[in-house]
Design a protein around this motif. Structure first.
Motif, PDB file in Angstrom:
ATOM      1  N   ALA A 104       0.960  -1.240  -0.060  1.00  0.00           N
ATOM      2  CA  ALA A 104       0.192   0.111  -0.040  1.00  0.00           C
ATOM      3  C   ALA A 104       0.732   1.323  -0.134  1.00  0.00           C
ATOM      4  O   ALA A 104       0.534   2.133  -0.710  1.00  0.00           O
ATOM      5  N   ALA A 105       1.990   1.298   0.815  1.00  0.00           N
ATOM      6  CA  ALA A 105       2.827   2.383   0.888  1.00  0.00           C
ATOM      7  C   ALA A 105       3.706   2.589  -0.467  1.00  0.00           C
ATOM      8  O   ALA A 105       3.725   3.613  -1.005  1.00  0.00           O
ATOM      9  N   LEU A 106       3.975   1.474  -1.071  1.00  0.00           N
ATOM     10  CA  LEU A 106       4.403   1.667  -2.681  1.00  0.00           C
ATOM     11  C   LEU A 106       3.867   1.854  -3.498  1.00  0.00           C
ATOM     12  O   LEU A 106       4.068   2.741  -4.331  1.00  0.00           O
ATOM     13  N   SER A 107       2.287   1.708  -3.195  1.00  0.00           N
ATOM     14  CA  SER A 107       1.325   2.029  -4.518  1.00  0.00           C
ATOM     15  C   SER A 107       1.159   3.518  -4.504  1.00  0.00           C
ATOM     16  O   SER A 107       0.586   4.158  -5.525  1.00  0.00           O
ATOM     17  N   SER A 108       1.651   4.231  -3.400  1.00  0.00           N
ATOM     18  CA  SER A 108       1.308   5.769  -3.331  1.00  0.00           C
ATOM     19  C   SER A 108       2.179   6.287  -4.463  1.00  0.00           C
ATOM     20  O   SER A 108       1.937   7.705  -4.573  1.00  0.00           O
ATOM     21  N   TYR A 109       3.116   5.714  -5.067  1.00  0.00           N
ATOM     22  CA  TYR A 109       4.135   6.171  -6.161  1.00  0.00           C
ATOM     23  C   TYR A 109       3.439   6.127  -7.523  1.00  0.00           C
ATOM     24  O   TYR A 109       4.287   6.496  -8.489  1.00  0.00           O
ATOM     25  N   ARG A 110       2.222   5.479  -7.516  1.00  0.00           N
ATOM     26  CA  ARG A 110       1.697   5.365  -8.819  1.00  0.00           C
ATOM     27  C   ARG A 110       1.152   6.608  -9.546  1.00  0.00           C
ATOM     28  O   ARG A 110       0.837   7.528  -8.757  1.00  0.00           O
ATOM     29  N   GLY A 111       1.497   6.761 -10.703  1.00  0.00           N
ATOM     30  CA  GLY A 111       0.992   7.864 -11.458  1.00  0.00           C
ATOM     31  C   GLY A 111       1.918   8.944 -11.408  1.00  0.00           C
ATOM     32  O   GLY A 111       3.115   8.818 -10.942  1.00  0.00           O
TER      33      GLY A 111
ATOM     34  N   ALA B 182       4.107   4.727 -18.296  1.00  0.00           N
ATOM     35  CA  ALA B 182       4.331   3.544 -17.067  1.00  0.00           C
ATOM     36  C   ALA B 182       2.907   2.563 -17.258  1.00  0.00           C
ATOM     37  O   ALA B 182       1.762   3.229 -17.421  1.00  0.00           O
ATOM     38  N   ARG B 183       3.170   1.406 -17.122  1.00  0.00           N
ATOM     39  CA  ARG B 183       2.130   0.538 -16.982  1.00  0.00           C
ATOM     40  C   ARG B 183       2.366   0.003 -15.367  1.00  0.00           C
ATOM     41  O   ARG B 183       3.340  -0.883 -15.115  1.00  0.00           O
ATOM     42  N   TRP B 184       1.446   0.525 -14.645  1.00  0.00           N
ATOM     43  CA  TRP B 184       1.837   0.069 -13.189  1.00  0.00           C
ATOM     44  C   TRP B 184       1.258  -1.369 -12.783  1.00  0.00           C
ATOM     45  O   TRP B 184       0.161  -1.667 -13.169  1.00  0.00           O
ATOM     46  N   LEU B 185       2.082  -2.104 -11.990  1.00  0.00           N
ATOM     47  CA  LEU B 185       1.725  -3.467 -11.541  1.00  0.00           C
ATOM     48  C   LEU B 185       0.615  -3.132 -10.403  1.00  0.00           C
ATOM     49  O   LEU B 185       0.662  -2.293  -9.738  1.00  0.00           O
ATOM     50  N   ASP B 186      -0.091  -4.284 -10.530  1.00  0.00           N
ATOM     51  CA  ASP B 186      -1.140  -4.385  -9.499  1.00  0.00           C
ATOM     52  C   ASP B 186      -0.481  -4.583  -8.233  1.00  0.00           C
ATOM     53  O   ASP B 186       0.383  -5.391  -8.014  1.00  0.00           O
ATOM     54  N   VAL B 187      -0.835  -3.840  -7.093  1.00  0.00           N
ATOM     55  CA  VAL B 187      -0.240  -4.009  -5.699  1.00  0.00           C
ATOM     56  C   VAL B 187      -0.116  -5.532  -5.294  1.00  0.00           C
ATOM     57  O   VAL B 187       0.867  -5.907  -4.829  1.00  0.00           O
ATOM     58  N   GLU B 188      -1.266  -6.407  -5.454  1.00  0.00           N
ATOM     59  CA  GLU B 188      -0.926  -7.658  -5.107  1.00  0.00           C
ATOM     60  C   GLU B 188      -0.061  -8.767  -5.978  1.00  0.00           C
ATOM     61  O   GLU B 188       0.190  -9.529  -5.491  1.00  0.00           O
ATOM     62  N   ASN B 189       0.615  -7.863  -6.912  1.00  0.00           N
ATOM     63  CA  ASN B 189       1.637  -8.733  -7.671  1.00  0.00           C
ATOM     64  C   ASN B 189       2.994  -8.056  -7.235  1.00  0.00           C
ATOM     65  O   ASN B 189       4.100  -8.659  -8.014  1.00  0.00           O
TER      66      ASN B 189
ATOM     67  N   VAL C  85      11.740  -4.484  -6.047  1.00  0.00           N
ATOM     68  CA  VAL C  85      10.305  -4.842  -6.338  1.00  0.00           C
ATOM     69  C   VAL C  85       9.909  -3.798  -7.400  1.00  0.00           C
ATOM     70  O   VAL C  85      10.270  -2.572  -7.388  1.00  0.00           O
ATOM     71  N   THR C  86       9.470  -4.446  -8.714  1.00  0.00           N
ATOM     72  CA  THR C  86       9.136  -3.807  -9.715  1.00  0.00           C
ATOM     73  C   THR C  86       7.748  -2.918  -9.648  1.00  0.00           C
ATOM     74  O   THR C  86       6.676  -3.722  -8.965  1.00  0.00           O
ATOM     75  N   LEU C  87       7.829  -1.663  -9.832  1.00  0.00           N
ATOM     76  CA  LEU C  87       6.425  -0.915  -9.696  1.00  0.00           C
ATOM     77  C   LEU C  87       5.566  -0.525 -10.812  1.00  0.00           C
ATOM     78  O   LEU C  87       4.272  -0.611 -10.765  1.00  0.00           O
ATOM     79  N   ALA C  88       6.414  -0.557 -12.040  1.00  0.00           N
ATOM     80  CA  ALA C  88       5.782  -0.398 -13.191  1.00  0.00           C
ATOM     81  C   ALA C  88       6.666  -0.623 -14.347  1.00  0.00           C
ATOM     82  O   ALA C  88       8.092  -0.582 -14.331  1.00  0.00           O
ATOM     83  N   ARG C  89       6.355  -1.268 -15.359  1.00  0.00           N
ATOM     84  CA  ARG C  89       6.886  -1.480 -16.770  1.00  0.00           C
ATOM     85  C   ARG C  89       7.044  -0.103 -17.460  1.00  0.00           C
ATOM     86  O   ARG C  89       5.622   0.242 -17.671  1.00  0.00           O
ATOM     87  N   LEU C  90       7.945   0.218 -18.155  1.00  0.00           N
ATOM     88  CA  LEU C  90       7.935   1.554 -19.074  1.00  0.00           C
ATOM     89  C   LEU C  90       8.132   1.265 -20.306  1.00  0.00           C
ATOM     90  O   LEU C  90       8.776   0.348 -20.926  1.00  0.00           O
ATOM     91  N   ARG C  91       7.234   1.921 -20.786  1.00  0.00           N
ATOM     92  CA  ARG C  91       7.091   1.663 -22.506  1.00  0.00           C
ATOM     93  C   ARG C  91       7.260   3.193 -23.235  1.00  0.00           C
ATOM     94  O   ARG C  91       6.295   4.066 -22.649  1.00  0.00           O
ATOM     95  N   ASP C  92       8.112   3.678 -23.753  1.00  0.00           N
ATOM     96  CA  ASP C  92       8.396   4.989 -24.456  1.00  0.00           C
ATOM     97  C   ASP C  92       8.454   6.168 -23.494  1.00  0.00           C
ATOM     98  O   ASP C  92       8.112   7.195 -23.595  1.00  0.00           O
TER      99      ASP C  92
END
Length: 177
Positions: free
Chosen positions: A16-23, A28-35, A121-128
């Motif tokens: 949950a704390a790591l998910s605060s970095y989303r956006g 960026a294609r953000w991974l689901d927190v449960e993953n 911990v991968t948070l997002a995959r990056l494309r372009d």
């Protein structure tokens, strides 16, 4: 043929704390927190016999629980960033556990891992995403100060071949004791 890897699970509160970095990062294609997880050893697409042998060998691991500390945010890929990550401090406990997984998987007949182990911990995959945009993002966000958790077990995950990974299924869990 299952696609397998071993990993440490990230607890819900840390996720949950790591998910605060989303956006805030284009491409960026953000991974689901449960993953969220810390990969120890990627086995790849293996046949059933190899999967069973790997699962059996992993059951022989005897290690004590240990602390996992997140050091900050970073990116893999240099001038062509491909992933946004939370770095994990490479403590002797996690490095030794990963090295044991490597030895066991070689014993199971898998080829040696060619990449250097960099716990994260991968948070997002990056494309372009430009390296400038990633650098700006990292500069503004800093990282997860003081986030840590106690690894009480590692797991053998399976995944389907998909864009961005997941969903991951726990095939077996191995307590650290």
């Amino acid at each position: 043929m299952p696609r397998l890897f071993t990993a440490l699970e990230v607890p819900d509160d840390v996720g949950a704390a790591l998910s605060s970095y989303r956006g805030g990062l284009s491409g960026a294609r953000w991974l689901d927190v449960e993953n969220y997880h810390v990969t120890l050893r990627f086995l790849g697409d293996v046949d059933e016999d190899t999967a069973q042998e790997a699962a059996y060998l992993l059951g022989q691991v005897r290690r004590a629980p240990f602390a996992v500390t997140l050091e900050g945010l970073d990116a893999f890929g240099g001038s062509r960033p491909r992933a946004l990550i939370a770095r994990v401090a490479p403590s002797p406990a996690i490095v030794d556990l990963q090295a044991e997984h490597e030895r066991l998987m070689r014993r199971a007949g898998l080829p040696a891992e060619r990449r250097k182990f960099t716990p994260h911990v991968t948070l997002a995959r990056l494309r372009d995403s430009s390296s400038r945009a990633v650098a700006d993002y990292l500069g503004l966000r800093g990282g997860p100060p003081g986030l840590s958790f106690r690894a009480e077990r590692f797991v053998l995950y399976s995944s389907r071949d998909s864009v961005g990974g997941g969903p991951y299924v726990v095939e077996a869990a191995y307590p650290l004791r």
